[in-house]
Design a protein around this motif. Structure first.
Motif, mmCIF file in Angstrom:
data_model
loop_
_atom_site.group_PDB
_atom_site.id
_atom_site.type_symbol
_atom_site.label_atom_id
_atom_site.label_comp_id
_atom_site.label_asym_id
_atom_site.label_seq_id
_atom_site.Cartn_x
_atom_site.Cartn_y
_atom_site.Cartn_z
ATOM 1 N N SER A 375 -10.907 11.370 15.191
ATOM 2 C CA SER A 375 -10.646 12.324 14.101
ATOM 3 C C SER A 375 -9.187 12.381 13.661
ATOM 4 N N GLN A 376 -8.338 11.475 14.144
ATOM 5 C CA GLN A 376 -6.943 11.474 13.718
ATOM 6 C C GLN A 376 -6.790 10.694 12.409
ATOM 7 N N PRO A 377 -5.718 10.967 11.630
ATOM 8 C CA PRO A 377 -5.574 10.351 10.305
ATOM 9 C C PRO A 377 -5.336 8.849 10.363
ATOM 10 N N VAL A 378 -5.990 8.139 9.458
ATOM 11 C CA VAL A 378 -5.783 6.706 9.264
ATOM 12 C C VAL A 378 -5.550 6.480 7.773
ATOM 13 N N MET A 439 -1.043 -6.290 -9.626
ATOM 14 C CA MET A 439 -1.033 -4.928 -9.162
ATOM 15 C C MET A 439 0.142 -4.134 -9.716
ATOM 16 N N SER A 440 -0.120 -3.016 -10.373
ATOM 17 C CA SER A 440 0.925 -2.077 -10.755
ATOM 18 C C SER A 440 0.579 -0.678 -10.264
ATOM 19 N N ASN A 441 -0.540 -0.541 -9.544
ATOM 20 C CA ASN A 441 -0.966 0.736 -8.979
ATOM 21 C C ASN A 441 -1.466 0.529 -7.560
ATOM 22 N N GLU A 442 -1.283 1.541 -6.764
ATOM 23 C CA GLU A 442 -1.786 1.547 -5.401
ATOM 24 C C GLU A 442 -2.641 2.786 -5.176
ATOM 25 N N ASN A 443 -3.377 2.764 -4.085
ATOM 26 C CA ASN A 443 -4.106 3.936 -3.630
ATOM 27 C C ASN A 443 -3.819 4.147 -2.150
ATOM 28 N N ILE A 444 -3.505 5.373 -1.798
ATOM 29 C CA ILE A 444 -3.333 5.747 -0.400
ATOM 30 C C ILE A 444 -4.647 6.363 0.038
ATOM 31 N N VAL A 445 -5.426 5.572 0.760
ATOM 32 C CA VAL A 445 -6.776 5.986 1.193
ATOM 33 C C VAL A 445 -6.654 6.557 2.598
ATOM 34 N N ILE A 446 -6.957 7.846 2.744
ATOM 35 C CA ILE A 446 -6.818 8.503 4.041
ATOM 36 C C ILE A 446 -8.187 8.917 4.558
#
Length: 453
Positions: A375-378, A439-446
């Motif tokens: 359950s810790q963040p990735v 690529m000119s955009n990213e996503n931070i998927v948590i």
């Protein structure tokens, strides 16, 4: 380090009292200084900006999800951004990379050095350097070689001479630093040598793949090695002093020279309190050639072989490594991946390459699920590249593949990329003048790690 002192040291973009959720942060970070502390020691392609890790760690520390002394893990160390930020936030760090130069760079950036030995080792390198370099040049001009110096294993035609002999002299002097002061200090100065190597070589400026200057430009290329080296030496020396003064020297940072697809062998299971990483956007051959970028700098250290560097891009995700997950199953785990592959097949595009990449990526997800505590963040920082003119929704595929493994989706944070060193267009079909957007955009998927490994 307290919350207030941490914010003061890092110069966070947002005031801590204003952040009640990750959505409150402007993740673009346009115009910020991405070279602070040891982040500025050396260029590296597609480097994750430190403000991403800084703000994630600050948030989770403030929320009590993690605490100082905990362990952060990064399966794709690259230039060591996560490990440096870990130390700045009072955390221990472990990471993997299959690129030996990336391992060296990450260790050099994240390991604080003692002021006195750093100063003494610097003076050791600089002592009589001007006269020794002059002797090298004079002997080369007289004899056509320098018999006392062994040239590195670089490819013919990529360096002017006598500068290649001068680089060898610097390499030998830094080897003496290792004997006198220890591997940590020699490693730090080898990063200055690496920078100098790229500047001195015939590598075209601004290119991360191996492209030489034109023959005409090569004839005019006669760089002043000493001025390049001493200028960067001074810059890196000051950056290390600033970093070393604000971090806890008793913390541990371990960068494994090994494959993240089998990371538990080195890192262990159920050990990481948080994971933050930026995976490659695709196979190294067609996206970012980390091995090509690193080849000459690594070979000039004298600690890495040509075969090792040649295999870096081959062994990256989607390369020639053994496929871990059956490809027929992987497609069923992610509707977004299945739809993408079907589109590629309809266009007779590179569906096999895409599937191989995501199979390897999935193997890393499996390892991270074991390494992270339940359950810790990735956090996966990903961008949506194109293949055969088809956009690959990597953020959606990441979520779906992780959920299949038992991860719990938390939040997706889109961001523009104003600072990242990446080309914005290429020629996917290798047709001259026919370019496509990259690529000119990213996503931070948590996500949250699975509750059970």
């Amino acid at each position: 380090m307290t919350k207030d002192s941490r914010q003061s040291v890092l110069g966070s973009v947002s005031e801590p009292d204003e952040i009640t959720s990750l959505d409150d942060i402007d993740w673009t970070f346009k115009g910020v200084n991405t070279q602070k502390y040891t982040h500025g020691l050396h260029k590296y392609p597609a480097r994750m900006v430190p403000q991403i890790v800084d703000n994630l760690l600050s948030y989770y520390l403030d929320e009590g999800v993690i605490e100082e002394g905990d362990l952060i893990y990064d399966p794709f160390s690259g230039s060591g951004t996560t490990s440096v930020e870990a130390r700045l936030h009072g955390l221990n760090a472990e990471a993997n990379d299959i690129n030996p130069f990336a391992v060296m760079l990450s260790e050099a950036k994240a390991t604080p050095l003692e002021r006195n030995d750093l100063s003494d080792s610097r003076d050791f390198i600089l002592q009589n350097l001007s006269s020794d370099l002059r002797d090298v040049r004079e002997e080369y001009e007289s004899e056509g070689e320098v018999s006392s110096l062994e040239l590195p294993e670089v490819r013919d035609g990529w360096f002017p001479q006598p500068q290649l002999y001068e680089l060898s002299l610097l390499r030998n002097r830094i080897d003496e630093v290792e004997d006198e002061y220890g591997i940590e200090y020699a490693r730090f100065w080898r990063i200055v040598l690496s920078h100098t190597t790229r500047k001195v070589s015939y590598q075209r400026n601004g290119e991360f793949k191996r492209y030489r200057l034109s023959e005409e430009d090569r004839e005019e290329h006669n760089p002043d090695l000493e001025s390049i080296f001493t200028k960067k030496l001074k810059e890196n020396y000051n950056l290390m002093l600033e970093y070393s003064d604000v971090v806890d020297h008793s913390l541990e940072t371990t960068i494994h020279y090994s494959d993240s697809r089998s990371a538990t062998e080195d890192v262990g299971e159920d050990v990481a309190d948080i994971v933050i990483t930026s995976p490659p956007y695709g196979d190294h051959k067609t996206t970012v050639a980390y091995g090509q970028f690193s080849q000459d700098p690594a070979l000039l250290t004298g600690k890495v072989t040509y075969d090792e560097m040649r295999n870096v891009d081959k062994n990256g995700l989607g390369g020639k490594n053994e496929i871990v997950e059956p490809l027929s199953d992987l497609e069923e785990y992610s509707p977004a991946l299945k739809e993408t592959l079907e589109t590629l097949r309809e266009k007779e595009g590179r569906s096999d390459d895409a599937l191989n990449f995501f199979s390897d990526y999935y193997a890393v997800m499996e390892e991270v699920a074991k390494i992270a505590k339940p359950s810790q963040p990735v956090a996966w920082v990903v961008a949506n590249r194109t293949m055969s003119r088809v956009n690959i929704p990597t953020h959606l595929i990441t979520v779906e593949l992780c959920e299949h493994l038992g991860y719990e989706f938390d939040v997706n944070l889109p961001r523009e990329i104003p600072n990242k060193t990446m080309p914005l267009s290429n020629a996917p079909e290798n047709v001259t003048g026919d370019t496509g957007e990259l690529m000119s955009n990213e996503n931070i998927v948590i996500l949250r790690a699975p509750e059970t490994n």
